[in-house]
Motif scaffolding. Structure first.
Motif, PDB file in Angstrom:
ATOM      1  N   ARG A  20       4.896  -0.022   7.267  1.00 14.73           N
ATOM      2  CA  ARG A  20       3.926  -0.334   8.277  1.00 14.73           C
ATOM      3  C   ARG A  20       4.178  -1.731   9.014  1.00 14.73           C
ATOM      4  O   ARG A  20       3.163  -1.793   9.377  1.00 14.73           O
ATOM      5  N   LEU A  23       7.865  -1.235  -1.086  1.00 18.83           N
ATOM      6  CA  LEU A  23       8.263  -1.825  -1.639  1.00 18.83           C
ATOM      7  C   LEU A  23       9.292  -1.567  -3.144  1.00 18.83           C
ATOM      8  O   LEU A  23       8.285  -1.749  -3.958  1.00 18.83           O
ATOM      9  N   PRO A  32       0.968  -0.997   0.407  1.00 24.06           N
ATOM     10  CA  PRO A  32      -0.443  -0.215  -0.201  1.00 24.06           C
ATOM     11  C   PRO A  32       0.469   1.385   0.168  1.00 24.06           C
ATOM     12  O   PRO A  32       0.833   2.711  -0.534  1.00 24.06           O
ATOM     13  N   PHE A  48       1.791  -6.376   6.161  1.00 25.00           N
ATOM     14  CA  PHE A  48       1.637  -8.184   5.310  1.00 25.00           C
ATOM     15  C   PHE A  48       1.024  -8.273   4.363  1.00 25.00           C
ATOM     16  O   PHE A  48       0.960  -9.317   4.184  1.00 25.00           O
TER      17      PHE A  48
HETATM   18  S1  SF4 Z   1       4.689  -5.416   5.043  1.00 22.93           S
HETATM   19 FE1  SF4 Z   1       3.284  -3.504   4.062  1.00 22.93          FE
HETATM   20  S2  SF4 Z   1       4.648  -2.292   3.685  1.00 22.93           S
HETATM   21 FE2  SF4 Z   1       5.830  -3.077   4.394  1.00 22.93          FE
HETATM   22  S3  SF4 Z   1       6.669  -4.271   2.564  1.00 22.93           S
HETATM   23 FE3  SF4 Z   1       4.857  -5.408   2.976  1.00 22.93          FE
HETATM   24  S4  SF4 Z   1       3.470  -4.923   2.066  1.00 22.93           S
HETATM   25 FE4  SF4 Z   1       4.744  -2.836   2.243  1.00 22.93          FE
END
Ligand code: SF4
Ligand code: SF4
Lengths: 824, 324
Positions: free
Chosen positions: B90, B78, B74, B93
């Protein structure tokens, strides 16, 4: 027949058990080491003596006369001729004599069976994965025999008929099933108890009596078939006696050689004396008991074919003789172990012949001559004895591919015995395999056996079941490709790869567009399974009819309860318990596939059924992400998750119900078993993509084991999943493989781990498990340099094989499959 | 420091429950791996246990490079499957959920006592028949003492043999071993066996290689040893990792042996180093740790002989004869 075993005083057994502890019986004597070395040095070959003798008989006057005889008599005459004319061969050092073939290690050639398939490899015999050594002349003979007898095989006789030709071709493109019965029935645990303690004399007298009075034992007068049956019995017994006498003469002749060392002369004379007596007379000593079993085993191999001819509960059968010998001071445990090891090494003289094409279904050269030890008596009391342990220890001396060893486990199995069995397991030969009486006995009762008889079960070949000496179980009649039935259910009975939609293989089930619920899918699947099973049963019925005329088995019949009483050959339905068993392949794959399909289509509704089927037909080619997700993220059988395991149960039930709905042509029951040989590879090549993420052509899951890579929680979870399934319908048992890296289970602590795994599993109601103790690095090395690593024994499906005899694909599987206990 | 501390009566972050473990206490055992560790040993095999809170990781060998994860993230954190802006992540996951291959994965799940018990109970028959049980491992279970004590007591009530694997870095009143952190105390006293990890005897070296002083570790060990072996007290069993060039010096081994003998401890397990830790560091996006050679069998034999001459019974993992 009902008082199963002679009673030996418990105090005496105790004393015997204590003296056992003195020597380590697992250390081979120099003799055993020499015999083993000779066997390892011997090339594999094919023995043409049997078909040549058969041909000689057909041409002879006696043979021509025999053609006018009743089929049973005709067969008996031919058999007796073969038995009495075989050239006896006695090898150095052996204590139990009687050659299986004309060579040290060879396959017998059975024109009546599937041996002809070897002609496919005729021009490359030495270059096969399993090279076969034949001289140029022998190859010519082989070709000639193959051509002149090619219409004699049961398959040809049954199927080269108008309207059956398509089924004949099926043998070459095994897809939905593979009918092994075409090669032979074999797979028997004959009444070795009766044989050893009463001798063939008893059967002979029975037959003579009936013939003389023209009546059955119960007073009914004999019909023509029954007369022929009893004549056949007498004729073959005569043949067996001649074979034994020929051996005795040869041993005596060898003993007369003045150059011979005295001890060896004595051994030969002892063996000769034994062969002069048994198997016709009852055995008086432990050695005579084993010699009797061996001679009849050889005869049974000449009669039918080599697969699964098993000895039953030798620890029970031979126990009175063993005790008597000890009481008389004639036998020490060490000598008994040596004789037993020599006996077990005899089983290494035989092998099957499979062409490389067939080998993808049955890789590994095994014939699985089973010996069962441990277990209970008719009342459920433990009858494990010193001999049960000694048989295991004798095997530890040799650690060879054959025989197959089976240990019965029940709640009162003594701890020392389980420990011994586990120590043998730690040798890394995949033996013994273990069977839980608590699950096996009810399954056999469910197949119609009395409790008494079910408790006297012995393992046929790898995992199959018989009440010993009372059962005619065509226990390896056919193997069945269950996942393919799901493919057919999702495509109106047509294989995904089929170009012409009217080339329908299965039943005409509804199009997926019309399936509204998971139940609709399950119903179509059920219909496909039923359709395939019915087809298979039809073909097997044709084969059975052919067997009755062309391949009856008088020796088998005289050693199977019921036949003498009814005057009927086993192939005519004479046995007390008559079964035909069909084995399922790809069970876990089917269960996982059903689970994933329900999730994707009917629970989360991510795809419609037609969409999913399109993806499967296309082998996930444009849906690699979905395929990976299915592989990695969907729960699978083998992890102790009840909701998923329930789907494997569903798949098993669909199969079991379809099989159990039929009777064979002898009015015997059809029963299911769950094992794959290596058919999971052969079938896999011919099966399209599955909803659990398995791609087209990949191997299927094996026996009751989880699908490849599906077990993520380790061996205890696999065992939990397996034990949670309802096995009451599985009268032909199942094969569950666990594989451990050697380092995980070595030493005392490793032994403790293995025995507690077994104890827990069987306490939870487990039916069967076999354990491979391997070293991955060792196997990889063996694969790249086979010559440097002879004699590594691994358990493939239900049976053991030398690693080097396996096809590369099977080797890879053994290496790759999760090595439990390895980290990450 | 503690992530979600408020709720730790009922839940804790567990990074894995592994069945059929054979080397961490007697018999067939299930290991509960707690997240969070007060030390940072350079040779650590389980770097995923260091932080208390759940964290994302990337297992490159599983990745099929479909880039689903990148699309799913979001915050656009990444950048590549193997590159996330760590400080902006954040920890939602979403990427882990989206990844079809299990390449984006998550270390650490919130577990309740009930969920753990549910997972362990089916294994009880294997514990019973093998004399095994449950081992609290990590990480460091004493960091989640409230939760760990709770679950330990419930397991104990169900008759399960309990083992704690600890680095010894916890708060205990070293004089009497009766108070200190009462939760830790409860946890310790529920145990049947404590596998007590010792590493370097010299404090300065310890600080250098393990990221903390060993004062408290020694004091706690002494306190436990004094009370150990008594009725209803756990058996205390020291374990020493053999890291070539670091912990295997005669000096270090000798000092520990004398220390243990003084405390009346007669057994020790030596744990040979193996190289699994670095793969995991890469998954977590951590810089690789130093590589050591795995000790040779001969070296291990020499160490065993040395320790046995000092009077200790020396074992390798899984081969111990468990007794006082
Ligand atoms: S845990 Fe959430 S914020 Fe962190 S890389 Fe994965 S999807 Fe993105
Ligand atoms: S979603 Fe998974 S497999 Fe796809 S790129 Fe990301 S990490 Fe790799």
């Amino acid at each position: 027949m009902n008082s199963l075993y002679q009673k030996v005083s418990p105090a005496y057994s105790q004393a015997v058990a204590e003296t056992e502890c003195a020597a380590d019986l697992r250390i081979p004597s120099a003799r055993i080491t020499r015999i083993k070395a000779a066997l390892f040095a011997a090339p594999y070959s094919i023995c043409l003596e049997r078909p040549k003798l058969l041909a000689r008989f057909q041409r002879s006057a006696a043979g021509r006369a025999a053609r006018k005889e009743h089929p049973l008599v005709r067969r008996a005459l031919a058999l007796a001729f073969v038995l009495s004319q075989r050239t006896p061969r006695i090898y150095p050092d052996e204590l139990i004599i009687g050659n299986m073939t004309s060579k040290r290690i060879a396959a017998n050639y059975y024109p009546e069976g599937g041996s002809i398939n070897i002609l496919e490899d005729l021009f490359r015999l030495e270059k096969r994965t399993i090279p076969l050594k034949l001289t140029g002349k022998e190859k010519l003979d082989l070709a000639l025999i193959g051509l002149t007898t090619c219409r004699d095989s049961m398959g040809a006789r049954a199927l080269l008929k108008p309207g059956r030709f398509g089924h004949f071709l099926d043998f070459f493109s095994a897809k939905r099933y593979f009918i092994t019965e075409e090669a032979g029935i074999g797979h028997q645990v004959a009444d070795y108890h009766g044989l050893v303690h009463r001798g063939l004399k008893w059967m002979d007298a029975w037959a003579a009596n009936c013939l003389e009075n023209c009546r059955l034992q119960n007073g009914k007068s004999l019909d023509e078939d029954q007369r022929a049956f009893y004549r056949a019995i007498r004729i073959t017994i005569e043949g067996i006696r001649k074979m034994a006498a020929n051996l005795a003469r040869t041993a005596e002749k060898q003993a007369a050689d003045p150059a011979l060392a005295d001890p060896r002369r004595q051994e030969l004379l002892t063996a000769a004396a034994a062969c002069r007596r048994v198997p016709y007379e009852p055995a008086r000593t432990f050695l005579e008991g084993l010699q009797s079993c061996w001679l009849v085993h050889v005869a049974l191999n000449q009669e039918d074919f080599e697969q699964g001819m098993s000895f039953g509960r030798l620890d029970q059968i031979l126990w009175p003789l063993y005790c008597e010998d000890q009481a008389q001071g004639r036998l020490t445990p060490a000598t008994a172990a040596e004789i037993t090891a020599s006996f077990q090494l005899k089983t290494c003289e035989t092998m099957p012949i499979y062409s490389e094409r067939i080998d993808q279904y049955f890789s590994g050269n095994g014939v699985a001559q089973g010996i069962t030890v441990g277990g209970t008596d008719a009342d459920g009391n433990d009858v494990t004895n010193a001999l049960s342990g000694l048989i295991l220890e004798a095997y530890a001396q040799i650690a060879t591919r054959e025989p197959a060893l089976h240990v019965r486990v029940h709640p009162a199995t003594p701890a020392w015995f389980l420990e011994k069995a586990v120590e043998v397991l730690q040798l890394g030969c995949g033996k013994p395999s273990f069977f839980g009486d608590t699950a096996v006995v009810p399954a056999l009762e469910n197949a119609g056996m009395t409790t008494t008889h079910a408790r006297d079960y012995a393992v046929i070949g790898c995992v199959e079941m018989a009440s010993q000496g009372r059962t005619y179980n065509s226990s390896d009649a056919a193997l069945f490709n269950l996942p393919l039935c799901l493919e057919l259910a999702l495509n109106q009975g047509v294989c995904y790869g089929e170009k012409h939609f009217n080339n329908r293989l299965g039943a005409a089930t509804p199009a997926v567009e019309q399936m509204r619920s998971f139940d609709d899918v399950a119903a179509a699947f059920r219909q496909q399974v039923e359709h395939a099973v019915a087809e298979m049963v039809k073909v097997i019925g044709w084969l059975e009819a052919t067997y009755r005329i062309w391949r009856p088995t008088p020796i088998n019949s005289m050693l199977t309860d019921g036949c003498l009483a009814q005057g009927r050959d086993v192939t005519w339905g004479g046995a007390r318990y008559d079964l035909t068993s069909i084995q399922v392949t790809g069970l876990a794959d089917t269960g996982d596939a059903l689970y994933a399909l329900r999730q994707l289509v009917f629970e989360t509704r991510r795809y419609t059924l037609p969409e999913l089927v399109r993806i499967l037909k296309n082998d996930f080619r444009d849906h690699a992400v979905l395929q990976q997700e299915l592989v990695h993220k969907f729960p699978k059988y083998g992890n102790g998750i009840p909701a998923v395991d329930a789907m494997t149960q569903l798949a098993a039930d669909v199969f079991a119900d379809a099989v159990r709905a039929h009777l064979n042509s002898r009015k015997g029951r059809y029963v299911p078993g769950i094992y794959s040989m290596t058919c999971h590879i052969g079938f896999g090549r011919r099966t399209g993509a599955l909803p659990n993420g398995r791609r087209a052509g990949k191997r299927l899951s094996n026996g009751l084991s989880p699908a490849d890579g599906a077990d993520r929680q380790g061996p205890t979870a696999i065992l939990r999943s397996a034990a949670s399934l309802d096995s009451r319908k599985w009268a032909n048992c199942h094969a569950l493989n666990l594989k451990f890296d050697r380092r995980t289970v070595q030493g005392k602590s490793g032994a403790r781990v293995l025995s507690s795994l077994l104890t827990s599993f069987f306490r939870q109601g487990g039916m069967q498990v076999q354990i491979n103790v391997l070293d991955g690095a060792m196997l990889r090395a063996a694969k790249s340099d086979p010559k440097a690593y002879p004699g590594i024994v691994v358990r493939v499906a239900g049976y053991c094989a030398y690693f080097n005899d396996l096809q590369p694909a099977v080797q890879d599987e053994i290496i790759e499959r999760t090595s439990h206990g390895m980290e990450s | 420091m503690a992530w979600n501390r408020k709720k730790d009566e009922e839940t804790a972050v567990i990074f894995s429950i592994q069945h059929f473990c054979l080397q961490d206490g007697p018999g067939i055992r299930s290991l509960i791996f707690f997240k969070g560790c007060p030390l940072r040993c350079v040779w650590c095999q389980n770097p995923e246990s260091w932080r208390m809170d759940p964290e994302p990781a990337f297992k490159a060998h599983l990745c099929m490079n479909c880039r689903t994860c990148i699309a799913a993230c979001p915050g656009g954190v990444l950048l590549q499957p193997d590159r996330r802006k760590k400080d902006q992540c954040r920890r939602c996951f979403t990427c882990v959920h989206a990844c079809p291959c299990g390449a984006q994965s998550r270390f650490g799940e919130l577990h309740s006592t009930d969920s753990i018990l549910k997972e362990l109970r089916p294994e009880y028959p294997y514990f019973r028949d093998s004399g095994g049980g449950v081992t609290f491992s990590g990480g460091e279970a004493t960091l989640s003492a409230a939760f760990a004590a709770d679950i330990a007591e419930r397991l104990k009530a169900e008759g399960v043999h309990l083992t704690l694997e600890t680095c010894g870095q916890f708060s205990l009143d070293t004089e009497t071993a009766t108070d200190g952190d009462p939760l830790v105390q409860r946890l310790l006293m529920a145990m049947d066996l404590i596998l007590y990890d010792i590493k370097l005897f010299d404090d300065e070296t310890h600080q250098r290689y393990c990221g903390g002083s060993n004062q408290r570790i020694k004091a706690n060990l002494a306190a436990l040893a004094r009370s150990g072996g008594q009725k209803s007290r756990p058996l205390v069993w020291p374990r020493l990792p053999i890291i070539p060039g670091i912990t295997d010096t005669w000096d270090n081994l000798g000092s520990w042996a004398d220390f243990l003998m003084d405390l009346g401890l007669k057994h020790i397990t030596i744990v040979p180093y193996h190289r699994l830790g670095n793969a995991k560091r890469a998954w977590l996006g951590l810089a690789p740790g130093p590589e050591f050679t795995e000790p040779s069998p001969e070296a291990l034999q020499a160490i065993t002989r040395f320790l046995e001459q000092k009077g200790l019974n020396c074992y390798t993992p899984g081969e111990e004869e468990w007794r006082n």
